[in-house]
Design a protein around this motif. Structure first.
Motif, PDB file in Angstrom:
ATOM      1  N   THR A 228       0.836  -1.200   0.000  1.00  0.00           N
ATOM      2  CA  THR A 228       0.000   0.000   0.000  1.00  0.00           C
ATOM      3  C   THR A 228       0.868   1.246   0.000  1.00  0.00           C
ATOM      4  O   THR A 228       0.567   2.216  -0.693  1.00  0.00           O
ATOM      5  CB  THR A 228      -0.926   0.012   1.231  1.00  0.00           C
TER       6      THR A 228
ATOM      7  N   TYR B 160      -8.321   0.862  -1.395  1.00  0.00           N
ATOM      8  CA  TYR B 160      -7.299   1.089  -0.370  1.00  0.00           C
ATOM      9  C   TYR B 160      -7.360   0.004   0.705  1.00  0.00           C
ATOM     10  O   TYR B 160      -6.338  -0.538   1.117  1.00  0.00           O
ATOM     11  CB  TYR B 160      -7.460   2.453   0.294  1.00  0.00           C
ATOM     12  N   SER B 161      -8.560  -0.290   1.183  1.00  0.00           N
ATOM     13  CA  SER B 161      -8.731  -1.256   2.264  1.00  0.00           C
ATOM     14  C   SER B 161      -8.244  -2.644   1.860  1.00  0.00           C
ATOM     15  O   SER B 161      -7.567  -3.331   2.643  1.00  0.00           O
ATOM     16  CB  SER B 161     -10.200  -1.308   2.697  1.00  0.00           C
TER      17      SER B 161
ATOM     18  N   LEU C 137      -4.484  -2.649   1.889  1.00  0.00           N
ATOM     19  CA  LEU C 137      -4.000  -2.635   3.272  1.00  0.00           C
ATOM     20  C   LEU C 137      -4.138  -4.007   3.918  1.00  0.00           C
ATOM     21  O   LEU C 137      -3.243  -4.461   4.642  1.00  0.00           O
ATOM     22  CB  LEU C 137      -4.753  -1.576   4.078  1.00  0.00           C
ATOM     23  N   GLN C 138      -5.243  -4.693   3.642  1.00  0.00           N
ATOM     24  CA  GLN C 138      -5.437  -6.043   4.184  1.00  0.00           C
ATOM     25  C   GLN C 138      -4.415  -7.017   3.593  1.00  0.00           C
ATOM     26  O   GLN C 138      -3.935  -7.916   4.288  1.00  0.00           O
ATOM     27  CB  GLN C 138      -6.863  -6.519   3.929  1.00  0.00           C
TER      28      GLN C 138
ATOM     29  N   ASP D 246      -1.507  -6.225   2.948  1.00  0.00           N
ATOM     30  CA  ASP D 246      -0.284  -5.903   3.694  1.00  0.00           C
ATOM     31  C   ASP D 246      -0.310  -6.493   5.105  1.00  0.00           C
ATOM     32  O   ASP D 246       0.636  -6.315   5.865  1.00  0.00           O
ATOM     33  CB  ASP D 246      -0.109  -4.383   3.818  1.00  0.00           C
TER      34      ASP D 246
ATOM     35  N   ILE E 157      -2.876  -5.951   7.451  1.00  0.00           N
ATOM     36  CA  ILE E 157      -3.611  -5.123   8.411  1.00  0.00           C
ATOM     37  C   ILE E 157      -5.020  -5.692   8.561  1.00  0.00           C
ATOM     38  O   ILE E 157      -5.639  -6.128   7.583  1.00  0.00           O
ATOM     39  CB  ILE E 157      -3.621  -3.657   7.949  1.00  0.00           C
TER      40      ILE E 157
ATOM     41  N   THR F 264      -9.053  -6.056   8.988  1.00  0.00           N
ATOM     42  CA  THR F 264     -10.127  -5.439   8.204  1.00  0.00           C
ATOM     43  C   THR F 264     -10.589  -4.131   8.824  1.00  0.00           C
ATOM     44  O   THR F 264     -10.724  -3.122   8.123  1.00  0.00           O
ATOM     45  CB  THR F 264     -11.319  -6.410   8.067  1.00  0.00           C
TER      46      THR F 264
ATOM     47  N   ALA G 121      -7.868  -1.529   8.458  1.00  0.00           N
ATOM     48  CA  ALA G 121      -7.729  -1.181   7.035  1.00  0.00           C
ATOM     49  C   ALA G 121      -8.865  -0.258   6.596  1.00  0.00           C
ATOM     50  O   ALA G 121      -8.646   0.710   5.859  1.00  0.00           O
ATOM     51  CB  ALA G 121      -7.701  -2.439   6.179  1.00  0.00           C
ATOM     52  N   ASN G 122     -10.074  -0.546   7.073  1.00  0.00           N
ATOM     53  CA  ASN G 122     -11.209   0.315   6.732  1.00  0.00           C
ATOM     54  C   ASN G 122     -11.022   1.720   7.297  1.00  0.00           C
ATOM     55  O   ASN G 122     -11.282   2.714   6.617  1.00  0.00           O
ATOM     56  CB  ASN G 122     -12.519  -0.301   7.220  1.00  0.00           C
TER      57      ASN G 122
ATOM     58  N   SER H 266      -8.355   3.517   5.336  1.00  0.00           N
ATOM     59  CA  SER H 266      -8.804   3.906   3.995  1.00  0.00           C
ATOM     60  C   SER H 266      -9.554   5.236   4.045  1.00  0.00           C
ATOM     61  O   SER H 266      -9.481   6.026   3.102  1.00  0.00           O
ATOM     62  CB  SER H 266      -9.658   2.806   3.360  1.00  0.00           C
TER      63      SER H 266
ATOM     64  N   VAL I  29       0.643   4.384   6.582  1.00  0.00           N
ATOM     65  CA  VAL I  29      -0.030   3.154   6.164  1.00  0.00           C
ATOM     66  C   VAL I  29       0.870   1.942   6.251  1.00  0.00           C
ATOM     67  O   VAL I  29       2.011   1.955   6.312  1.00  0.00           O
ATOM     68  CB  VAL I  29      -0.635   3.263   4.747  1.00  0.00           C
TER      69      VAL I  29
END
Length: 183
Positions: free
Chosen positions: A76, A131-132, A135-136, A138, A140, A142, A145-146, A149, A183
């Protein structure tokens, strides 16, 4: 390009330059070289229906671009840096980032109708989803990540608006340096 698509493209450019409130039907007709009847044939509910079509078209273009950038990068952080760097280059070349945000179109609309609000909300939700998911990937959670985002969306949209306002890419450059570390 068919007539409907041409109307959407021209109207989108006008709305981005002047905002929704700053563009009248007569200006759209003149720019598109159309009669009122031809415009209402394609958009029976008028200017607001045209705005929603413009927002939906922008949604597709913006999310496609973001997805392409995010697929090319492992993390991300790398994807966010690449996306923001693209925005900086676009701004420095054109003096604006009209194709990557729709906030200039709807800013100043004190009370958006439900269909316009829904179209705007849909775009933001789609961007946040991209984005979320990254990130997940990566690692992270949920929920986190939300939340992140939302931060990414607000930071990037805010930097775009600030860059447009002060006519400088400095806000975008600053978030290029800061946001990826968050992030």
């Amino acid at each position: 390009m068919d007539t409907r698509s041409q109307i959407i493209e021209i109207a989108t450019n006008l709305f981005q330059q002047k905002g929704y409130q700053g563009v009248g039907i007569s200006e759209i007709l003149k720019s598109c070289n159309l009669t009122k009847g031809a415009l209402y044939y394609h958009f029976p509910n008028g200017k607001e229906e045209l705005l929603i079509a413009c927002l939906n078209t922008m949604n597709e273009a913006i999310t496609k671009s973001i997805k392409e950038i995010f697929k090319k990068h492992q993390t991300t952080q790398e994807a966010a840096e690449a996306m923001i760097e693209k925005l900086v280059v676009d701004f420095n070349q054109k003096g604006t980032i009209t194709g990557y945000t729709f906030s200039s179109i709807v800013s100043g609309m004190d009370s958006m109708s439900e269909p316009v609000r829904t179209a705007c909300s849909s775009l933001y939700a789609e961007i946040q989803k991209i984005y979320s998911i990254k990130l997940q990937e990566d690692g992270i959670s949920t929920d986190e990540a939300n939340s992140m985002s939302w931060l990414m969306t607000a930071s990037i949209e805010g930097a775009i608006m600030l860059s447009s306002t002060i006519q400088s890419s400095d806000p975008l450059i600053n978030i290029t340096q800061v946001l990826p570390r968050l992030v």
